[in-house]
Design an enzyme around this catalytic site. Structure first.
Site, PDB file in Angstrom:
ATOM      1  N   ASP A 285       0.871  -1.178   0.000  1.00  0.00           N
ATOM      2  CA  ASP A 285       0.000   0.000   0.000  1.00  0.00           C
ATOM      3  C   ASP A 285       0.909   1.230   0.000  1.00  0.00           C
ATOM      4  O   ASP A 285       2.144   1.129   0.083  1.00  0.00           O
ATOM      5  CB  ASP A 285      -0.981  -0.027   1.177  1.00  0.00           C
ATOM      6  CG  ASP A 285      -2.225   0.828   0.870  1.00  0.00           C
ATOM      7  OD1 ASP A 285      -2.171   1.693  -0.026  1.00  0.00           O
ATOM      8  OD2 ASP A 285      -3.274   0.619   1.519  1.00  0.00           O
TER       9      ASP A 285
HETATM   10  C1  NOJ Z   1      -4.100   3.878   0.132  1.00  0.00           C
HETATM   11  C2  NOJ Z   1      -5.287   2.960   0.269  1.00  0.00           C
HETATM   12  O1  NOJ Z   1      -5.197   2.237   1.481  1.00  0.00           O
HETATM   13  C3  NOJ Z   1      -5.430   1.989  -0.871  1.00  0.00           C
HETATM   14  O2  NOJ Z   1      -6.631   1.301  -0.724  1.00  0.00           O
HETATM   15  C4  NOJ Z   1      -5.354   2.706  -2.176  1.00  0.00           C
HETATM   16  O3  NOJ Z   1      -5.567   1.819  -3.240  1.00  0.00           O
HETATM   17  C5  NOJ Z   1      -3.997   3.381  -2.294  1.00  0.00           C
HETATM   18  N1  NOJ Z   1      -3.869   4.351  -1.206  1.00  0.00           N
HETATM   19  C6  NOJ Z   1      -3.793   4.076  -3.634  1.00  0.00           C
HETATM   20  O4  NOJ Z   1      -4.587   5.183  -3.726  1.00  0.00           O
END
Ligand code: NOJ
Length: 756
Positions: A285
């Protein structure tokens, strides 16, 4: 070079040995693996690390920095770039100006629609309709693909039993089975049968794993989940997504039992690769590799990169610990090239599968226009099927438009094109939104006077200044429809709440409207289950609309005026008060289950009563043990009756398939959809099992007086669970089965699994 070639060979061999594929698939797979191996063998270490690196786009610009990194093969993927000309130019540089010409993955959070916005995923889950959910994902994929996006960070399949958690909005609720069925439907919708077909995009099941169990519902918080609970509940949807062929997974930000998911070898290696044979890749993430040191599991970025890559995180999102440290780690001999090859192979496999090497470019004119009539129709149907009718006293709804002279439409969310879209709508277009107010006006035409009073600036306003005007409008009308809830910013990532009542002075607004003496219909739009105990007695009807998306208005109007009866069912329990959380239907029985016999409310316990003279049960003295609305609940404009439950054979062999059936009858006077639900309980097992588990559901339509025998086919696999030794087992013994319209269904039968 020799080392690289040898490692590729070993890797390929291991793949060949572990996959069980049909002959046709096998040769296709073999061809794909050959291409991957050939390309890998030509790559330098820097180019491999490049593939493992994902950077954020530059808002439509092709900066010099980005262009030269692409030329040098230092980037494998870009996220958040949706200008199609820019995407094509970035692809061109990667393909034509870098040494190996490897195309890019263009990632984006396409969570519930793109330009056309569907209800939030939690709302979609309320439809209990995998076919429709699949269509929605397909529509979103087509729209996103027309902007050059070839990879979405969806579906989010984190089981969540805590409505305080802001990201419950993005999830499919509290149940692992529902999550699995609908998550797989989303994967099929995004990916189609063949990722190489234009308009399909790679899906990403996230967040692996346990994120939805964050303590106290605070985002990013710690999770402690015993392994059998992890396997029986939280991992199940991911297994279903992997079985559905999901191309990628995203690691969770959260700490799981002391090891953050991003460094969790048990999850990424043992479960995902070794047990499930996953062949795609895992992305971290946002900055979650760097954050390993913030968690305190690593001391610095180099150790963090080591921990993540060793665990099996193929690609790093947004930060550069791989770019900065993997070469050094290889030189130090702390990681082996085999590992890097394995990580890169996973990424290349997805790029080949997407057909990007053949055609990296996007020509929007070959794809359907965004927000076309068909897409809007899908959004409308999904919104319609997501609406859950929670209360309807004296059949207040549907409103008879023919008998209405005037209608008061009140509230901060009646006419807000932006807020009805919900969280994660990067590419959604509020100007396309059809609001409830507009839809009501359109439905009623000139004949009925619609008097609209916003009454509160936002859902959070504390001022009651606008109430007087609202009450005046209510008094002058035949009925009042009040649109309340949460603005979209109050749910989603980082936006958890400790109090999940209607915010601001909305409850007071209802109380004021009640004074008008007119029927009050509340429509609540929100990103989570709310505690509605303080308004439920104040309203005549209560319709829960989640954040319903672009076409929320017409869907709501259809239900209000009876064009279509409501048919959504709750995908998550609605607590009576927040202190009950976590409260969910598939709980364990405990040794002292609560019951009407052993529960006494604290108000009814005499002063100085002896401690042990009252019932022993697992309840709260002030809130009992029941939620306000249970999982699977939702009213209709008709009444469904269930009868004649039976199992195809009372004794079932350990490898036999069987059916559980019941008759459902539309006992009312309106044709309507019902979501028929099957629940099962394993009465005695090696680890304690939930008191009920959803094992099947079917949405069907019945005319007034019509009945249907609904049949669910199960096999012993459907009764399997992870026992004490963490293997998947089905045990002989007795099971209860219920069929009905919610998790409190009481039509029950019993059957026995036997070793024959
Ligand atoms: C953080 C989020 O937790 C995740 O779900 C998301 O896909 C990413 N950022 C990218 O935006």
């Amino acid at each position: 070079m020799k080392q690289q070639a040898a490692s590729c060979l070993i890797y390929l061999l291991s793949i060949f040995m572990s996959t069980e594929l049909t002959a046709g698939n096998q040769s296709q797979e073999a061809a794909l693996e050959r291409r991957v191996a050939e390309l890998l063998a030509r790559m330098t270490v820097a180019e491999k690390i490049g593939q493992m690196s994902q950077v954020n786009g530059a808002d439509g610009a092709v900066t010099d920095e980005l262009a030269s990194a692409l030329r040098a093969g230092k980037i494998g993927s870009i996220l958040n770039e949706v200008n199609v000309d820019t995407v094509n130019e970035l692809q061109r540089i990667a393909v034509e100006e870098s040494r190996l010409g490897i195309p890019l993955l263009i990632g984006r959070d396409v969570i519930h629609g793109f330009r056309t916005v569907l209800p939030i995923p939690l709302g979609q889950a309320a439809s209990f309709n995998p076919g429709l959910v699949e269509k929605g994902a397909r529509m979103a994929a087509l729209e996103a693909a027309s902007r050059g996006v070839n990879w979405t960070f969806a579906p989010m399949i984190d089981v969540s039993r805590d409505p305080r958690w802001g990201r419950i909005a993005e999830s499919l609720g509290e149940d692992p089975y529902l999550h699995g069925v609908l998550g797989a439907a989303m994967v099929r919708g995004f990916q189609g049968d063949d990722l190489a077909v234009p308009g399909t995009i790679a899906a990403c099941a996230k967040h692996f794993a346990g994120y939805g169990a964050s303590e106290s519902g605070r985002d990013y918080n710690t999770t402690n989940i015993p392994e059998h609970e992890l396997r029986n509940v939280y991992l199940r949807p991911f297994k279903a997504a992997v079985d559905a062929g999901v191309a990628t997974l995203m690691a969770s930000f959260s700490d799981l039992n002391g090891v953050p998911a991003t460094a969790n070898e048990f999850l990424m290696r043992q479960v995902l690769r070794d047990e499930w044979g996953f062949q795609g890749f895992v992305v971290s993430d946002w900055a979650s590799i760097e954050q390993l040191s913030v968690h305190g599991i690593t001391a610095n970025d180099r150790e963090a990169a080591l921990a993540a890559v060793t665990a099996g995180i193929n690609m790093e999102m947004a930060t550069t610990t791989y770019a900065d440290h993997v070469t050094g780690l290889l030189e130090e001999g702390r990681i082996d090239m085999t590992l890097i090859d394995e990580m890169v192979a996973g990424i290349l496999r997805v790029k080949f599968a997407l057909g990007l090497f053949e055609n990296p470019y996007t020509d929007p004119s070959t794809l359907p226009a965004m927000a076309n009539a068909e897409h809007l129709a899908i959004a409308r149907e999904t919104a319609l099927q997501s609406l859950v009718l929670l209360e309807n006293r004296d059949r207040t709804l549907p409103l008879d438009a023919g008998k209405l002279g005037s209608l008061a439409v009140i509230g901060p969310l009646a006419d807000d094109p932006y807020e009805q879209l919900g969280t994660w709508i990067f590419d959604g277009d509020p100007s396309l939104s059809q609001t409830p107010l507009n839809a009501i006006r359109q439905h009623l035409g000139e004949r009925v006077e619609v008097n609209y009073v916003k009454a509160m600036e936002t859902s959070r306003s504390r001022s009651t200044e606008g109430f007087e005007k609202a009450v005046r409008a209510a008094r002058a009308a035949d009925a009042v429809v009040v649109f309340l809830g949460e603005e979209s910013i109050l749910s989603g990532e980082t936006h958890s709440r400790a109090d999940i009542n209607l915010p601001g002075s909305q409850a007071e607004l209802i109380a004021a409207l009640r004074e008008s003496g007119k029927p009050v219909i509340a429509v609540v739009m929100a990103g989570r289950p709310l505690t509605l105990g303080n308004i439920v007695d104040q309203v005549d009807a209560l319709l829960f609309a989640w954040h319903p998306g672009t076409m929320g208005g017409p869907a709501i109007a259809d239900v209000l005026f009876g064009v279509e009866p409501p048919s959504g069912k709750l995908p998550a329990t609605f607590p009576l008060v927040v202190g009950q959380v976590p409260i969910y239907y598939a709980h364990k029985n405990t040794g002292r289950p609560p019951s009407p016999e052993n529960f006494t409310h604290m108000d009814d316990i005499p002063v100085r009563a002896p401690q042990y003279s009252w019932g022993f049960g697992s309840f709260h003295l002030d809130a009992g043990y029941k939620p306000l609305y249970e999982f699977g609940y939702g009213l209709s404009y008709t009444r469904f009756e269930y009868s004649d439950i039976e199992v195809s054979h009372a004794e079932i062999g350990m490898d036999e398939r069987f059916t559980v059936q019941a008759v459902v009858r539309n006992a009312g006077d309106v044709a309507a959809d019902e979501v028929v639900q099957l629940y099962v309980r394993d009465l005695v097992a090696n680890v304690t099992r939930p008191v009920k588990e959803l094992k099947g559901f079917q949405r069907l339509r019945l005319k007034p007086g019509e009945e249907s025998r609904v049949s669910f086919e199960l096999g012993p696999d459907d009764l399997a669970f992870y026992g004490r030794d963490m293997t998947l087992i089905t045990e002989p013994g007795e099971f209860d089965a219920w069929i009905g319209g919610s998790s409190e269904a009481d039509l029950r039968t019993r059957f026995r699994l036997v070793r024959k």
